[in-house]
Write a protein that holds these residues in place. Sequence first.
Motif, PDB file in Angstrom:
ATOM      1  N   THR A  41     -52.592 -21.228  78.414  1.00 42.16           N
ATOM      2  CA  THR A  41     -52.812 -19.903  77.829  1.00 42.16           C
ATOM      3  C   THR A  41     -52.079 -18.841  78.630  1.00 42.16           C
ATOM      4  O   THR A  41     -51.440 -17.946  78.061  1.00 42.16           O
ATOM      5  N   ILE A  42     -52.140 -18.938  79.952  1.00 40.04           N
ATOM      6  CA  ILE A  42     -51.427 -17.990  80.813  1.00 40.04           C
ATOM      7  C   ILE A  42     -49.930 -18.041  80.514  1.00 40.04           C
ATOM      8  O   ILE A  42     -49.282 -16.999  80.356  1.00 40.04           O
ATOM      9  N   LEU A  43     -49.359 -19.236  80.423  1.00 36.79           N
ATOM     10  CA  LEU A  43     -47.929 -19.370  80.154  1.00 36.79           C
ATOM     11  C   LEU A  43     -47.548 -18.745  78.813  1.00 36.79           C
ATOM     12  O   LEU A  43     -46.562 -18.021  78.713  1.00 36.79           O
TER      13      LEU A  43
ATOM     14  N   ALA B 104     -53.499  -9.760  85.656  1.00 34.92           N
ATOM     15  CA  ALA B 104     -54.485 -10.842  85.767  1.00 34.92           C
ATOM     16  C   ALA B 104     -55.704 -10.542  84.889  1.00 34.92           C
ATOM     17  O   ALA B 104     -56.278 -11.454  84.287  1.00 34.92           O
ATOM     18  N   ALA B 105     -56.090  -9.271  84.800  1.00 32.46           N
ATOM     19  CA  ALA B 105     -57.236  -8.900  83.957  1.00 32.46           C
ATOM     20  C   ALA B 105     -56.940  -9.204  82.493  1.00 32.46           C
ATOM     21  O   ALA B 105     -57.801  -9.736  81.770  1.00 32.46           O
ATOM     22  N   GLU B 106     -55.726  -8.872  82.039  1.00 31.12           N
ATOM     23  CA  GLU B 106     -55.352  -9.175  80.654  1.00 31.12           C
ATOM     24  C   GLU B 106     -55.336 -10.675  80.412  1.00 31.12           C
ATOM     25  O   GLU B 106     -55.799 -11.159  79.373  1.00 31.12           O
TER      26      GLU B 106
ATOM     27  N   GLU C 167     -61.332 -13.699  86.424  1.00 32.93           N
ATOM     28  CA  GLU C 167     -60.087 -13.368  87.125  1.00 32.93           C
ATOM     29  C   GLU C 167     -59.806 -14.305  88.291  1.00 32.93           C
ATOM     30  O   GLU C 167     -58.655 -14.707  88.485  1.00 32.93           O
ATOM     31  N   PRO C 168     -60.825 -14.699  89.088  1.00 32.50           N
ATOM     32  CA  PRO C 168     -60.520 -15.665  90.163  1.00 32.50           C
ATOM     33  C   PRO C 168     -59.925 -16.975  89.630  1.00 32.50           C
ATOM     34  O   PRO C 168     -59.029 -17.548  90.256  1.00 32.50           O
TER      35      PRO C 168
ATOM     36  N   ARG D 150     -54.949 -20.367  88.899  1.00 26.10           N
ATOM     37  CA  ARG D 150     -53.938 -20.982  88.042  1.00 26.10           C
ATOM     38  C   ARG D 150     -52.575 -20.334  88.277  1.00 26.10           C
ATOM     39  O   ARG D 150     -51.561 -21.026  88.297  1.00 26.10           O
ATOM     40  N   LEU D 151     -52.546 -19.012  88.432  1.00 22.73           N
ATOM     41  CA  LEU D 151     -51.275 -18.336  88.699  1.00 22.73           C
ATOM     42  C   LEU D 151     -50.633 -18.857  89.981  1.00 22.73           C
ATOM     43  O   LEU D 151     -49.414 -19.066  90.032  1.00 22.73           O
TER      44      LEU D 151
END
Length: 140
Positions: free
Chosen positions: A48-50, A60-62, A71-72, A77-78
């Motif tokens: 999902t992040i990608l 990160a919040a978005e 967020e942690p 994952r980041l």
Amino acid sequence: MTSLTEARQKAQNGTTYIDEPRDGPLTVSDVRDPEALADLLGDECARTILVEAKKKPRSAAELSDCAGVSEPTVYRRLERLREYDLVTEDIQPVTDGKNYKLYRTELDGIELDLSEDGFDITVSRRDRMVDRFTQFVEGS
């Protein structure tokens, strides 16, 4: 234009440019730990992040809102995605002096090859124009 197979063979000796797309050269590299990357890409939050950070740079919040996780969790994952150079972070200056980071997907594609020895993963990335300019100015 070089084929992906030829590019993979050349990538073992360093970065290989196989095309000249709009935003910059396509770089191809072999992954040092294919099993760990496969595990990471199997994670729904990482995927999902990608996807979301490919659409546009996001905080990160978005990303937390998009993925439906804390967020942690996003930061963990980041960090793992950054280990494979799949995402980058940019500092976004704010007038009140409190800057924040935006994350952007640098991944263009992944090729998974099966051989008698196991799996090989090849990652392709697009260089951003600003990065190419910096490399030009710094002479690297």
